[in-house]
Design an enzyme around this catalytic site. Structure first.
Site, PDB file in Angstrom:
ATOM      1  N   GLY A 110      -2.995  -4.639  -4.841  1.00 43.93           N
ATOM      2  CA  GLY A 110      -4.364  -4.477  -4.131  1.00 43.93           C
ATOM      3  C   GLY A 110      -3.936  -5.423  -2.796  1.00 43.93           C
ATOM      4  O   GLY A 110      -4.469  -5.348  -1.701  1.00 43.93           O
ATOM      5  N   TYR A 145      -4.971   3.963 -20.838  1.00 45.15           N
ATOM      6  CA  TYR A 145      -4.574   3.863 -19.378  1.00 45.15           C
ATOM      7  C   TYR A 145      -4.362   5.205 -18.732  1.00 45.15           C
ATOM      8  O   TYR A 145      -4.844   5.572 -17.881  1.00 45.15           O
ATOM      9  CB  TYR A 145      -3.433   2.843 -19.252  1.00 45.15           C
ATOM     10  CG  TYR A 145      -2.976   2.662 -17.826  1.00 45.15           C
ATOM     11  CD1 TYR A 145      -3.694   1.728 -17.299  1.00 45.15           C
ATOM     12  CD2 TYR A 145      -1.863   2.903 -17.252  1.00 45.15           C
ATOM     13  CE1 TYR A 145      -3.654   1.413 -15.582  1.00 45.15           C
ATOM     14  CE2 TYR A 145      -1.574   2.913 -16.125  1.00 45.15           C
ATOM     15  CZ  TYR A 145      -2.401   2.089 -15.318  1.00 45.15           C
ATOM     16  OH  TYR A 145      -2.043   1.812 -13.994  1.00 45.15           O
TER      17      TYR A 145
END
Length: 280
Positions: free
Chosen positions: A20, A168
């Site tokens: 990010g 996940y």
């Protein structure tokens, strides 16, 4: 190439570190005002300071996106600071076994049958729940302005399944699916919606994990370059002969965010160095 992003406002969730942060830095370098998000205020401010020192523009917003209140708090903060968001990058995520902090000890990679349902719910909320809440918060404003970008960060695990990683992989597969649905929903609005599926990306946590794995395997080396070479040839075959870097993902985000990519929507773009063995 000028990607025509100057002046756009971008929120990158989970951007005070790792992938990010790399995405946010690339977007800031292209002229976006970037909102750095995370759950640690000090780390968010540090990431903002780095961007500003490099000549970019950034603000911060802190909150847990897995809850309605946390999302509302982030949205309110950014409304006050920026007035709205043009580019939403849903990068925040993770897996319960790696990130939950509830005092319950669990293996780092529990098996499929050993992953409790509570972990499935946590992982889904952190990935899909956070994305959906922010999409519902910011897309109406994009529609009013007639332009916007939603970019969801999934994973190679979404389409190339492996044993275990059950919660996940399923959550990331849902991200790919909701991207396609949302792109169709937003037809004729000027908003595009796409997914990026990274492969293994070199972040501090990945380096720690694979350095520990190399030691457990008895590899006679603590040199990261040698560990990376062996990992990408022997354990996780990657045609590009290296792990990705956060900026590799950032460049693809910038391309999809650009007005120059208006004909690209509803798709899943792999940025994995050839890690996935399937054709899609």
């Amino acid at each position: 190439m000028d990607l025509d992003l100057a002046g756009k406002r971008a929120l990158v969730t989970g951007s005070n570190s790792g992938i990010g942060k790399g995405i946010a830095q690339v977007l800031a370098g292209e002229g976006c005002t970037v909102a750095i998000h995370g759950r640690d205020h000090a780390r968010c401010e540090d990431a903002v300071a780095e961007i500003v020192a490099a000549g970019g523009k950034a603000v911060s917003a802190t909150g847990d996106l897995a809850s309605e209140a946390g999302c509302a708090g982030v949205a309110a903060s950014l409304h006050d600071q920026l007035g709205g968001i043009d580019i939403l990058v849903n990068n925040a995520g993770g897996r319960a076994s790696s990130h939950r902090n509830d005092g319950v000890e669990r293996p780092e990679n529990p098996g499929w049958l050993e992953t409790p349902w509570a972990d499935w719910v946590w992982t889904y909320e952190q990935n899909v729940g956070a994305a959906v809440r922010l999409i519902q918060s910011y897309v109406p404003g994009m529609k009013e302005r007639g332009w916007g970008r939603v970019i969801n960060i999934a994973s190679a695990a979404a389409t190339q399944t492996e044993p275990d990683l059950a919660d996940y992989a399923a959550a990331k597969a849902a991200m790919v699916n909701l991207t396609s649905s949302l792109a169709k929903t937003l037809a004729h609005t000027g908003i595009t919606v796409n997914t990026i599926s990274p492969g293994a990306v070199e972040t501090p946590s990945l380096r720690r994990s694979f350095t520990d794995l190399a030691a457990r395997l008895g590899w006679d080396s603590e040199d990261w370059d040698e560990i990376e070479r062996r990992m990408t040839r022997e354990l996780i075959p990657i045609a590009a002969d290296r792990f990705g870097r956060p900026e590799d993902i950032g460049r693809m985000v910038a391309l999809l965010a650009s007005p120059l990519s208006a004909y690209m929507t509803g798709a899943n773009y792999r940025v994995d160095g050839g890690q996935c063995r399937s054709i899609n």
